[in-house]
Motif scaffolding. Structure first.
Motif, mmCIF file in Angstrom:
data_model
loop_
_atom_site.group_PDB
_atom_site.id
_atom_site.type_symbol
_atom_site.label_atom_id
_atom_site.label_comp_id
_atom_site.label_asym_id
_atom_site.label_seq_id
_atom_site.Cartn_x
_atom_site.Cartn_y
_atom_site.Cartn_z
ATOM 1 N N GLY A 1 0.798 -1.221 0.000
ATOM 2 C CA GLY A 1 0.000 0.000 0.000
ATOM 3 C C GLY A 1 0.825 1.261 0.000
ATOM 4 N N CYS A 2 2.115 1.142 -0.261
ATOM 5 C CA CYS A 2 2.993 2.325 -0.303
ATOM 6 C C CYS A 2 2.682 3.156 -1.543
ATOM 7 C CB CYS A 2 4.446 1.882 -0.338
ATOM 8 S SG CYS A 2 5.602 3.216 -0.735
ATOM 9 N N PRO A 3 2.532 4.469 -1.363
ATOM 10 C CA PRO A 3 2.173 5.322 -2.499
ATOM 11 C C PRO A 3 3.192 5.256 -3.640
ATOM 12 C CG PRO A 3 2.629 6.635 -0.514
ATOM 13 C CD PRO A 3 2.570 5.210 -0.091
ATOM 14 N N LEU B 1 2.515 1.918 -5.401
ATOM 15 C CA LEU B 1 1.273 1.934 -6.171
ATOM 16 C C LEU B 1 1.421 2.782 -7.424
ATOM 17 C CD1 LEU B 1 -1.222 2.186 -3.190
ATOM 18 C CD2 LEU B 1 -0.913 0.234 -4.709
ATOM 19 N N VAL C 1 -3.786 3.798 -1.035
ATOM 20 C CA VAL C 1 -2.630 3.641 -0.147
ATOM 21 C C VAL C 1 -3.070 3.210 1.249
ATOM 22 C CG1 VAL C 1 -1.331 5.390 -1.395
ATOM 23 C CG2 VAL C 1 -2.706 6.057 0.578
ATOM 24 N N SER C 2 -2.157 2.580 1.983
ATOM 25 C CA SER C 2 -2.430 2.252 3.380
ATOM 26 C C SER C 2 -1.930 3.397 4.256
ATOM 27 C CB SER C 2 -1.729 0.954 3.763
ATOM 28 O OG SER C 2 -0.336 1.126 3.757
ATOM 29 N N LEU D 1 1.790 3.505 5.515
ATOM 30 C CA LEU D 1 2.815 3.675 4.493
ATOM 31 C C LEU D 1 2.690 5.005 3.756
ATOM 32 C CD1 LEU D 1 2.998 0.052 3.072
ATOM 33 C CD2 LEU D 1 4.613 1.199 4.590
ATOM 34 N N SER D 2 1.618 5.725 4.016
ATOM 35 C CA SER D 2 1.446 6.986 3.295
ATOM 36 C C SER D 2 1.816 8.193 4.152
ATOM 37 C CB SER D 2 0.001 7.124 2.820
ATOM 38 O OG SER D 2 -0.858 7.287 3.932
#
Lengths: 171, 171
Positions: free
Chosen positions: A8-10, A13, B107-108, B111-112
């Motif tokens: 889920g890291c921007p 992604l 995103v999670s 991690l964001s």
DNA sequence: AAAACCAGTTGCGATTAGCAAGCAGTTGAA
DNA sequence: TTCAACTGCTTGCTAATCGCAACTGGTTTT
């Protein structure tokens, strides 16, 4: 159509959407070259994209919301590709990538002039350009008072090309 | 070692260096996670990079000037990978990519958080962070008065993780 | 002496890239 | 009305790359 993500890291992604050698090239040509048809993208391609790759990327980018595809009312076989808010919002990334490439890689003068102008103009210029792209691609209302960033970038490019042609003719 | 380019466009040249699904992930982990050894990059990889791909990317990035590789004096088999000015200068691109991913992609939260801080801090924060990376990776002299951006990003991340853990424990 | 750790390498099947040729329908000029 | 050029793709093919899993030779720790 099952989409599974590595994380889920921007950054990750974003790479899953744009992390290949052609997606941003296609968007760049639509955005800065105002190429809206398949053949325009194919034949004027500086890098020589293959037709099957172009077809695949256009399809993927439409699926993922970075482009839209409409029929051209003037020609039954023509399709018009347009940017979306999502791809118009890539302008800061293009600007930073252009600036980085200009600094560290062997760019050619005529193709780097736009990157230089975008960098020098900074965020205010980016915002103007994004608003113009909204007018061109999203049918947003146009502010008639402002001079076109699109035209300025294009004029600067043509200027360099003409100057280089004159210089080589003078030899 | 014959390098031929598709075009001299800065966007294209940047894509020729970074336009794949792993190069920026590796640099991200070295940069934000301070992972300097092969195993650290392999085992702590959020996205699960394969060892042959990691080896290939490290080699390519060293060849192209984005990383350096040195022997670790404390261990005959260890190699230390370091950023260069070229890769440290990718910070604005990371910041813009992170902001774009945050806005448009799923995103999670944990991690964001770094991407959000980087965006909110803007260019002054980026410059501070770049200077810290120069200290860590290029042995540049350190300014002892400044609080570490690296630590701030890390603390914010750990904070979110801890908060989420507490929240799920309380259920 | 044994176990764990080190930076990778190797083998292999599956996916993707990239070239060249082709396609059916549409349009514009002669 | 005929025909060439143009439309957005598709197909077939080969080569390169991806990605998993197992493995290697050497080093350090216990």
């Amino acid at each position: 159509m099952e989409e599974t993500h590595r994380s889920g890291c921007p950054i990750n992604l974003t790479l899953e959407v744009l992390g290949d050698r052609w997606s941003l090239i296609v968007i760049r040509d639509i955005m800065f070259g105002n190429r809206r048809h398949f053949r325009e993208l194919l034949q004027n391609s500086e890098e020589g994209i293959a037709s099957n790759i172009l077809a695949d990327r256009l399809k993927r980018l439409v699926e993922r919301g970075l482009l839209t595809r409409e029929d051209d009312p003037s020609h039954k076989q023509k399709a018009i590709y347009s940017l979306t808010e999502m791809s118009i919002s890539l302008i800061p990334i293009f600007a930073e990538m252009g600036a980085w490439g200009n600094r560290f890689l062997p760019v050619s003068e005529e193709l780097s002039i736009r990157a230089r102008l975008l960098k020098e103009g900074g965020r205010p210029l980016w915002e103007d350009f994004m608003q113009e792209l909204r007018v061109l691609h999203l049918h947003a209302p146009r502010d008639l008072d402002k001079p076109s960033v699109f035209d300025r970038l294009r004029a600067a490019y043509l200027d360099v090309v003409a100057r280089k042609a004159a210089a080589s003719a003078a030899e």
